[in-house]
Design a protein around this motif. Sequence first.
Motif, PDB file in Angstrom:
ATOM      1  N   SER B 284     -21.490 -40.575  -1.251  1.00 48.23           N
ATOM      2  CA  SER B 284     -22.773 -41.147  -0.827  1.00 48.23           C
ATOM      3  C   SER B 284     -23.364 -40.277   0.258  1.00 48.23           C
ATOM      4  CB  SER B 284     -22.548 -42.572  -0.312  1.00 48.23           C
ATOM      5  OG  SER B 284     -23.430 -42.866   0.760  1.00 48.23           O
ATOM      6  N   GLY B 285     -24.656 -40.001   0.139  1.00 49.46           N
ATOM      7  CA  GLY B 285     -25.332 -39.181   1.143  1.00 49.46           C
ATOM      8  C   GLY B 285     -25.412 -39.880   2.484  1.00 49.46           C
ATOM      9  N   ALA B 286     -25.669 -41.196   2.469  1.00 49.55           N
ATOM     10  CA  ALA B 286     -25.751 -41.937   3.726  1.00 49.55           C
ATOM     11  C   ALA B 286     -24.383 -41.958   4.400  1.00 49.55           C
ATOM     12  CB  ALA B 286     -26.233 -43.360   3.467  1.00 49.55           C
ATOM     13  N   PHE B 287     -23.334 -42.118   3.577  1.00 48.66           N
ATOM     14  CA  PHE B 287     -22.000 -42.137   4.166  1.00 48.66           C
ATOM     15  C   PHE B 287     -21.648 -40.764   4.738  1.00 48.66           C
ATOM     16  CE2 PHE B 287     -17.447 -41.602   4.164  1.00 48.66           C
ATOM     17  CZ  PHE B 287     -17.126 -42.636   5.026  1.00 48.66           C
ATOM     18  N   LYS B 288     -22.109 -39.717   4.084  1.00 47.39           N
ATOM     19  CA  LYS B 288     -21.900 -38.369   4.611  1.00 47.39           C
ATOM     20  C   LYS B 288     -22.500 -38.261   6.019  1.00 47.39           C
ATOM     21  CE  LYS B 288     -23.492 -33.664   3.804  1.00 47.39           C
ATOM     22  NZ  LYS B 288     -24.225 -32.761   2.888  1.00 47.39           N
ATOM     23  N   ALA B 289     -23.707 -38.754   6.197  1.00 49.85           N
ATOM     24  CA  ALA B 289     -24.348 -38.705   7.519  1.00 49.85           C
ATOM     25  C   ALA B 289     -23.563 -39.543   8.532  1.00 49.85           C
ATOM     26  CB  ALA B 289     -25.788 -39.185   7.419  1.00 49.85           C
ATOM     27  N   LEU B 290     -23.106 -40.720   8.124  1.00 46.99           N
ATOM     28  CA  LEU B 290     -22.304 -41.566   9.019  1.00 46.99           C
ATOM     29  C   LEU B 290     -21.006 -40.857   9.410  1.00 46.99           C
ATOM     30  CD1 LEU B 290     -22.645 -45.085   7.352  1.00 46.99           C
ATOM     31  CD2 LEU B 290     -23.542 -44.377   9.582  1.00 46.99           C
ATOM     32  N   LEU B 292     -20.539 -37.592   9.607  1.00 45.89           N
ATOM     33  CA  LEU B 292     -20.853 -36.538  10.578  1.00 45.89           C
ATOM     34  C   LEU B 292     -20.963 -37.145  11.980  1.00 45.89           C
ATOM     35  CD1 LEU B 292     -23.384 -34.586   8.374  1.00 45.89           C
ATOM     36  CD2 LEU B 292     -21.285 -33.618   9.330  1.00 45.89           C
ATOM     37  N   ASP B 293     -21.623 -38.289  12.090  1.00 40.56           N
ATOM     38  CA  ASP B 293     -21.723 -38.975  13.389  1.00 40.56           C
ATOM     39  C   ASP B 293     -20.341 -39.357  13.902  1.00 40.56           C
ATOM     40  OD1 ASP B 293     -24.468 -38.874  13.359  1.00 40.56           O
ATOM     41  OD2 ASP B 293     -24.756 -40.971  12.823  1.00 40.56           O
ATOM     42  N   LEU B 294     -19.554 -39.997  13.043  1.00 34.88           N
ATOM     43  CA  LEU B 294     -18.251 -40.505  13.473  1.00 34.88           C
ATOM     44  C   LEU B 294     -17.327 -39.357  13.886  1.00 34.88           C
ATOM     45  CD1 LEU B 294     -16.360 -42.949  13.820  1.00 34.88           C
ATOM     46  CD2 LEU B 294     -15.635 -42.613  11.449  1.00 34.88           C
ATOM     47  N   GLU B 296     -18.119 -36.436  15.032  1.00 36.02           N
ATOM     48  CA  GLU B 296     -18.536 -35.919  16.342  1.00 36.02           C
ATOM     49  C   GLU B 296     -18.019 -36.844  17.440  1.00 36.02           C
ATOM     50  OE1 GLU B 296     -22.627 -34.206  17.324  1.00 36.02           O
ATOM     51  OE2 GLU B 296     -22.646 -36.035  18.516  1.00 36.02           O
ATOM     52  N   ARG B 297     -18.124 -38.162  17.208  1.00 39.61           N
ATOM     53  CA  ARG B 297     -17.727 -39.137  18.222  1.00 39.61           C
ATOM     54  C   ARG B 297     -16.215 -39.110  18.467  1.00 39.61           C
ATOM     55  NH1 ARG B 297     -19.457 -43.820  15.737  1.00 39.61           N
ATOM     56  NH2 ARG B 297     -21.530 -42.947  15.548  1.00 39.61           N
ATOM     57  N   GLU B 419     -13.239 -45.217   8.820  1.00 38.31           N
ATOM     58  CA  GLU B 419     -13.227 -45.153  10.276  1.00 38.31           C
ATOM     59  C   GLU B 419     -11.795 -44.940  10.774  1.00 38.31           C
ATOM     60  OE1 GLU B 419     -14.733 -47.521   8.538  1.00 38.31           O
ATOM     61  OE2 GLU B 419     -16.711 -47.973   9.390  1.00 38.31           O
TER      62      GLU B 419
END
Lengths: 670, 670
Positions: B284-290, B292-294, B296-297, B419
């Motif tokens: 999923s593209g949205a999950f890919k973005a999530l 990347l955020d996670l 980094e965090r 996560e």
Amino acid sequence: MVQNLDAAQYAGAVYLVNPKRPVLHGRQCLGSVEELPCGVDCAVLAIPASAVVEAARTCGRMGVGSLIVFSAGFAEAGTAGRAAQQELAAVAREYGMVVEGPNCLGMVNYRDGVALTFVSNKHCAQREGAGAAILSQSGALAAVLAVNMQHHQIPLTYSVSTGNEAVNGVEDFVDYFVADSSTRVLALVVEQFRKPQQFLAAAVRAQQAGKHVVLLHPGSSQAARASAVTHTGAMSGDYAMMQALVRHAGVLQVETMEELVDVTQLLVCLREMPRAGAAIFTESGAFKALTLDLCERVGLPLPQLSAAAESALREALPAFIPPSNPLDLTAQGLVDPTLYRRTLPSVLEDACFGSVVLAIILTDAQTMELKLPPILDALRTLRPAKPVVFAALDEGAPLEARFLTALRELGVACFPSPERALRALARVTQWQPGRAVVPPAADPALAGRTLPSGVWTEVASKALLAAAGIRIAAGSLVHTVEQALAAADALGWPVVLKAQSTELPHKTEAGGVMLGIDGEEALRQSWATLQDNVQRYRPGLVLEGVLVESMQAQGTELILGARRDADWGIVLVAGFGGVQAELLHDLRLLPSGLTAQAMEQELHQLKQSALLHGFRGSPALDTAAVAEMLVALDVLMTSAPQIREIDLNPVVVYARGRGALALDGLVITD
Amino acid sequence: MVQNLDAAQYAGAVYLVNPKRPVLHGRQCLGSVEELPCGVDCAVLAIPASAVVEAARTCGRMGVGSLIVFSAGFAEAGTAGRAAQQELAAVAREYGMVVEGPNCLGMVNYRDGVALTFVSNKHCAQREGAGAAILSQSGALAAVLAVNMQHHQIPLTYSVSTGNEAVNGVEDFVDYFVADSSTRVLALVVEQFRKPQQFLAAAVRAQQAGKHVVLLHPGSSQAARASAVTHTGAMSGDYAMMQALVRHAGVLQVETMEELVDVTQLLVCLREMPRAGAAIFTESGAFKALTLDLCERVGLPLPQLSAAAESALREALPAFIPPSNPLDLTAQGLVDPTLYRRTLPSVLEDACFGSVVLAIILTDAQTMELKLPPILDALRTLRPAKPVVFAALDEGAPLEARFLTALRELGVACFPSPERALRALARVTQWQPGRAVVPPAADPALAGRTLPSGVWTEVASKALLAAAGIRIAAGSLVHTVEQALAAADALGWPVVLKAQSTELPHKTEAGGVMLGIDGEEALRQSWATLQDNVQRYRPGLVLEGVLVESMQAQGTELILGARRDADWGIVLVAGFGGVQAELLHDLRLLPSGLTAQAMEQELHQLKQSALLHGFRGSPALDTAAVAEMLVALDVLMTSAPQIREIDLNPVVVYARGRGALALDGLVITD
């Protein structure tokens, strides 16, 4: 989809259209859209992208009310796709059709058992009680969330994936769910708001209707923002601005799917929002210490017991259990069935606790049979309105369904681990009510001005800022060194000189700023040097003059600003100046329409806010004056819509009662 | 306990001793400890606290090898309890008995099916394969962890709760598990190390034996440290020091129970430690973005694809899937069974990836049946040595046991959410091998000195620091203003004056420091002011003299130091000076025995380390010189065991190649 509708025993009419097959799933098919009766509510287009626009047009002609378009290959797939999407949108507008998609996974209306999605869903009819609506631009995540929420027994009302949003976007569905009586919580996954102001207004309405909007929005990392551009074909907006504005509209933001599910569960269960920190009952001293660590990390306050609660607990507890928060009940719950009924009232009745968490060790069926009935008994007797959360300490311990159901019936949110319970509770406890954006009243004196366009000089910017009530250093624009001397004498020595030209926005870099000039000789020399520097930096430039200002007392430096975003509107910014602040990204973005008091509260949220309070013996600073300056910026932006951006860098803040002063100012107009 | 032993079909001899009941659980009881045969391995004392010491003594006389003491009411319960615990310890030492407890929940040896605990445990025999040992001071958390780890199918070897540790502590059990061939991972919950140096040495040995120690230690919050004191009756040590030293010993620290379980699972499954960031396959593209955020965090690097990997992927993928990391495979896995076999090799063979994460949407049984077999087939074909992690995107989707078992057999760690998978993988990827503490060689010149005891003056401190090779500002101790003038002429103007007395450790507060003195008149005036200030601050004080130093060039200020902890030994500290650093707690604690290179690497871990690298045009600083200064401090501390503490505050660091200089120094000796 047909299997889903059958599983949910959908009783309405369903027409299958297929030009090649007369029968599908034992149902007769129509050969073409034209054979449909008039007034079909919704047509689902599960056909190749190339056939979508034509089918949509026929649907429009046949009076179809709405379309769900699964097909991919539109705006996300390049120029031709974008053109096709625009054509689809034009057709929909022509015939007044609502459109979900294209490039979406459809929707489920759990209330009426209507599952218009190709994702297999056996539990798509949940006809009772209030619940959560899932709303996601990503179809995959809508499907994932539905599985996840059903696993946690969160009642669902709708699940919608909006895909490319050719016509209708998340904002439109938010409007619908806010008006839907069965939906209490909106769980959103959004990659980009296309109509942000519509969303902000709906979020405020949601809250007025006693509902909550929970938002998962990727983009906190630069990498995710870059990915969103390739993935959705949409420009990435300003993430920090989105965050600040939705927070002020009362939206609860979360960072992961897990948090989205957990916060949604909590909000579906809660009868009221926690208005203070949590009281935690647990059964291990080591776990108590871990909980103190975790609550500090996630920002969940754990208030001390009041004297009344402490004495009530001391009475109810055996001598070897000292009252405290968190409360370590040891294994006493195993031997004393009245323990919870006797101890819970003291924290339920104490206003300093906004919620109660029961973090219980389950281990095995036998232990559970000893612990759960007394807890359920206590809750049934006490019927707390205050939020109560149950967390099993040992993930995977077989908590029997009858216990879980009984807890949920009592309005208790149940989590598989205390980490998840406390993280979700922290988010909900930190929540602040949003407010409708009420722009400040325009100032007619400011609104009436004719403003030149482009980048302004400091002297012009400061004249406007002063008219807007922002305190700036006194100064004069001069053209000769003799004028400068006269100005210095009038203003008071020492002075600074600043070259003025719209073609010199970075005058410090150009050597166009001279500081601490104390006397005629120094001024003459500085004047010459300034002129030389500017000529070397930009040969042939004719300055509009030189600004002479008296040197100001030093103080803590802040940076204030305002800008107008095409989509989101006015946003203000306040932060610390200097290298450390830059490293820390220590700034706050603020919406238009806040009171000075609210602005001041925001300043105290800065990471280095200790520097404002009188850190290490220095005096507390005049944050009220800074807040007034922000309000003045807001009024100026509201009054003069031509202004695109204002920067005050730096603003010097003095001790409380002594104000704040903008040392430099820059205005940019359209 | 008897039920547990029966459940595990324990085949050894079990004697029940009870003075009142002749039969328990259908077994004959002995009437007293004296009736036991000689040479019993372990006696479990499940009796009132008041009877423990006497029973222990009798056990000792009967040649019992070890005791497990469940009873509470010892050191955690006040003075009488502490005395009883000391008596128990004395008895155990007299007879050479190992003791677990008192105030513990016992232990389980899963390898031999010996469950000496009153916690019900139906799965206490797991006789095969390497696994994890649970070791916890808290009995409750040991029990919780066992349930939790078994739920996640983590094979267990032992579970031990050490309770009050009257005789044997976690350190002794760590020693045992490091030597135990079946134990690969040690999962620890520790509230206080009583023998820290023994633990550090064992942690290094564990790593040499290819094992890992994972530590959950409450105390990151002040509240938790305070709670530990009441809970365990033990003094709370210095948490930050503990953290730094165990990290340097190769221990993996975690923050929550969930992380302890997840990191343990990962380490039990891994064949090798990841040596670089992760490649992530998702749908999923949205999950890919999530993601990347996670990432980094949580600090999990996601390297870019190498040119070779990118071109291999482009070949293997359909045109609408662009190669990237994370890779969004869309729903292509549903239609192309060879997708994973064709795409995985490119990242498995690429050295820039240390691990591969498969973040998969499961939804329902039908989807799972389409997706899992091709994934398993690919993994069976490719047999990756590189760590592979499987995470279901939709928590609660019914991943069938046969798939889970098949994944685990292939060495794939499986997580219920991405996560958790990514957080655990970040911890394991960030892990740095520990090293045995090798104290630096003592310097005979320093070791030979006779050191006065107490707080030293700056001038005395600096003499010792200079002898240790630490660069300090040149200066002279003088007693008259005429001497001061001569010294200033010799050293070079401008100068500083600093009052010297062991009774004036805070000389700046006392007005005993005068800066920037440039000329005879200023010096005379400063001299008089200094003497006046000191007399006002401490009337009658006779200074040992005044230190005259030439003013030094300004630069970035650091604070360096060293201290000797009674339990943990020498620890060094390095951090930034100034108000911001204090707000940020921006300092690093370092063990003794690091090389200058390792010390320099630590400096680059400071939160504001950008200031060392040449931030915003300023030059890169001489961190190598600072590292040498830290090594010199370490040698000095090692050579002179009387030194308790050294503070260099501030140390000015100049541009690379221009060194660093201690402007002030303080030595405290025992």
